[in-house]
Design an enzyme around this catalytic site. Sequence first.
Site, PDB file in Angstrom:
ATOM      1  N   ASN A  47       0.726  -1.290  -0.070  1.00 16.27           N
ATOM      2  CA  ASN A  47      -0.094   0.072  -0.037  1.00 16.27           C
ATOM      3  C   ASN A  47       0.947   1.238   0.076  1.00 16.27           C
ATOM      4  O   ASN A  47       2.049   1.476   0.671  1.00 16.27           O
ATOM      5  CB  ASN A  47      -1.122   0.040   1.339  1.00 16.27           C
ATOM      6  CG  ASN A  47      -0.528  -0.040   2.367  1.00 16.27           C
ATOM      7  OD1 ASN A  47       0.621  -0.799   2.866  1.00 16.27           O
ATOM      8  ND2 ASN A  47      -0.991   0.247   3.537  1.00 16.27           N
ATOM      9  N   VAL A  48       0.294   2.249  -0.684  1.00 17.87           N
ATOM     10  CA  VAL A  48       1.024   3.528  -0.811  1.00 17.87           C
ATOM     11  C   VAL A  48       0.136   4.669  -0.488  1.00 17.87           C
ATOM     12  O   VAL A  48      -0.855   4.888  -1.230  1.00 17.87           O
ATOM     13  CB  VAL A  48       1.932   3.606  -2.349  1.00 17.87           C
ATOM     14  CG1 VAL A  48       2.554   5.131  -2.724  1.00 17.87           C
ATOM     15  CG2 VAL A  48       2.757   2.495  -2.775  1.00 17.87           C
ATOM     16  N   GLU A  49       0.413   5.231   0.355  1.00 14.72           N
ATOM     17  CA  GLU A  49      -0.667   6.244   1.175  1.00 14.72           C
ATOM     18  C   GLU A  49      -0.155   7.461   0.558  1.00 14.72           C
ATOM     19  O   GLU A  49       0.899   7.840  -0.201  1.00 14.72           O
ATOM     20  CB  GLU A  49      -0.688   6.325   2.601  1.00 14.72           C
ATOM     21  CG  GLU A  49      -1.257   4.763   2.961  1.00 14.72           C
ATOM     22  CD  GLU A  49      -1.468   4.751   4.599  1.00 14.72           C
ATOM     23  OE1 GLU A  49      -0.955   5.711   5.236  1.00 14.72           O
ATOM     24  OE2 GLU A  49      -2.195   3.822   5.084  1.00 14.72           O
ATOM     25  N   CYS A  58      -4.048   0.873  -2.341  1.00 17.18           N
ATOM     26  CA  CYS A  58      -3.974  -0.616  -1.626  1.00 17.18           C
ATOM     27  C   CYS A  58      -2.953  -1.310  -2.205  1.00 17.18           C
ATOM     28  O   CYS A  58      -2.651  -1.293  -3.657  1.00 17.18           O
ATOM     29  CB  CYS A  58      -5.254  -1.441  -1.480  1.00 17.18           C
ATOM     30  SG  CYS A  58      -6.503  -0.761  -0.390  1.00 17.18           S
ATOM     31  N   GLU A  60      -2.958  -4.559  -2.953  1.00 18.89           N
ATOM     32  CA  GLU A  60      -3.457  -5.640  -4.004  1.00 18.89           C
ATOM     33  C   GLU A  60      -3.519  -4.965  -5.163  1.00 18.89           C
ATOM     34  O   GLU A  60      -3.113  -5.543  -6.353  1.00 18.89           O
ATOM     35  CB  GLU A  60      -4.930  -6.127  -3.700  1.00 18.89           C
ATOM     36  CG  GLU A  60      -5.002  -7.047  -2.327  1.00 18.89           C
ATOM     37  CD  GLU A  60      -5.105  -6.139  -1.166  1.00 18.89           C
ATOM     38  OE1 GLU A  60      -4.700  -4.884  -1.062  1.00 18.89           O
ATOM     39  OE2 GLU A  60      -5.845  -6.509  -0.261  1.00 18.89           O
ATOM     40  N   CYS A  91     -10.015  -5.326   0.631  1.00 16.03           N
ATOM     41  CA  CYS A  91     -11.055  -4.485   0.871  1.00 16.03           C
ATOM     42  C   CYS A  91     -11.972  -4.638  -0.509  1.00 16.03           C
ATOM     43  O   CYS A  91     -11.755  -5.283  -1.523  1.00 16.03           O
ATOM     44  CB  CYS A  91     -10.600  -3.076   0.897  1.00 16.03           C
ATOM     45  SG  CYS A  91     -10.078  -2.283  -0.786  1.00 16.03           S
ATOM     46  N   CYS A  94     -10.473  -3.576  -3.856  1.00 13.68           N
ATOM     47  CA  CYS A  94      -9.436  -4.656  -4.381  1.00 13.68           C
ATOM     48  C   CYS A  94     -10.276  -5.714  -4.832  1.00 13.68           C
ATOM     49  O   CYS A  94      -9.948  -6.363  -6.128  1.00 13.68           O
ATOM     50  CB  CYS A  94      -8.468  -4.735  -3.357  1.00 13.68           C
ATOM     51  SG  CYS A  94      -7.521  -3.450  -3.038  1.00 13.68           S
TER      52      CYS A  94
HETATM   53  N1  THU Z   1      -5.019  -1.395   2.551  1.00 21.01           N
HETATM   54  C1  THU Z   1      -4.658  -2.205   1.823  1.00 21.01           C
HETATM   55  O1  THU Z   1      -3.409  -2.102   1.181  1.00 21.01           O
HETATM   56  N2  THU Z   1      -5.552  -3.324   1.281  1.00 21.01           N
HETATM   57  C2  THU Z   1      -6.577  -3.929   1.717  1.00 21.01           C
HETATM   58  O2  THU Z   1      -7.239  -4.527   1.516  1.00 21.01           O
HETATM   59  C3  THU Z   1      -7.194  -3.008   2.994  1.00 21.01           C
HETATM   60  C4  THU Z   1      -6.623  -1.785   3.213  1.00 21.01           C
HETATM   61  C5  THU Z   1      -4.319  -0.302   3.204  1.00 21.01           C
HETATM   62  C6  THU Z   1      -4.893   0.991   2.579  1.00 21.01           C
HETATM   63  C7  THU Z   1      -4.408   1.914   3.654  1.00 21.01           C
HETATM   64  O3  THU Z   1      -3.101   2.243   3.111  1.00 21.01           O
HETATM   65  C8  THU Z   1      -4.135   0.973   4.978  1.00 21.01           C
HETATM   66  O4  THU Z   1      -4.334  -0.375   4.753  1.00 21.01           O
HETATM   67  C9  THU Z   1      -5.301   1.205   5.991  1.00 21.01           C
HETATM   68  O5  THU Z   1      -6.774   1.271   5.577  1.00 21.01           O
END
Ligand code: THU
Length: 141
Positions: A47-49, A58, A60, A91, A94
């Site tokens: 994941n890259v925020e 996310c 995936e 999620c 994804c």
């Molecule tokens: N996140 C994912 O990378 N994959 C998921 O299926 C659920 C959530 C990440 C998004 C965000 O950066 C962090 O988890 C918190 O929600």
Amino acid sequence: MPLSEDQIAELGKQTLEARKLSYSPYSNFAVGAVLVSSSGEFIAGANVENACYGAGICAERTAMVKAITSGIKSFIAVGVASSAGTTTSPCGICRQFLREFAPVIDVYMFSEDGSYVLEPLTTLLPRSFGPSNLNIAEPLP
Ligand code: THU
């Protein structure tokens, strides 16, 4: 096609390792995802925020975008793991994103110790919306 025990162990190792690629200073929730292609390649993502929270992506989807833009188009499995240490399931966005390219992919949700919960995307996203709903053929094999 089911993965062999050796492939599952390798997928677990690489998925847990992929969490290190995460950029998640806002949630402090690191997620790793690794796709397994039909020819046995492993494609890792995390994941890259973003300071503009909604702009984040996310793990995936990162892995899938990386694979597709590398010319890899057919997948049999995806591993997911998070810094929570317990299993994390993909999620909703994804699930839909994976479905476009891998409608029957197996999802391995790994815990810290390498144990996993396996569930096919078909049950994680039943009665899914896809190309056929738009009268378009599935774009990929
Ligand atoms: N996140 C994912 O990378 N994959 C998921 O299926 C659920 C959530 C990440 C998004 C965000 O950066 C962090 O988890 C918190 O929600």
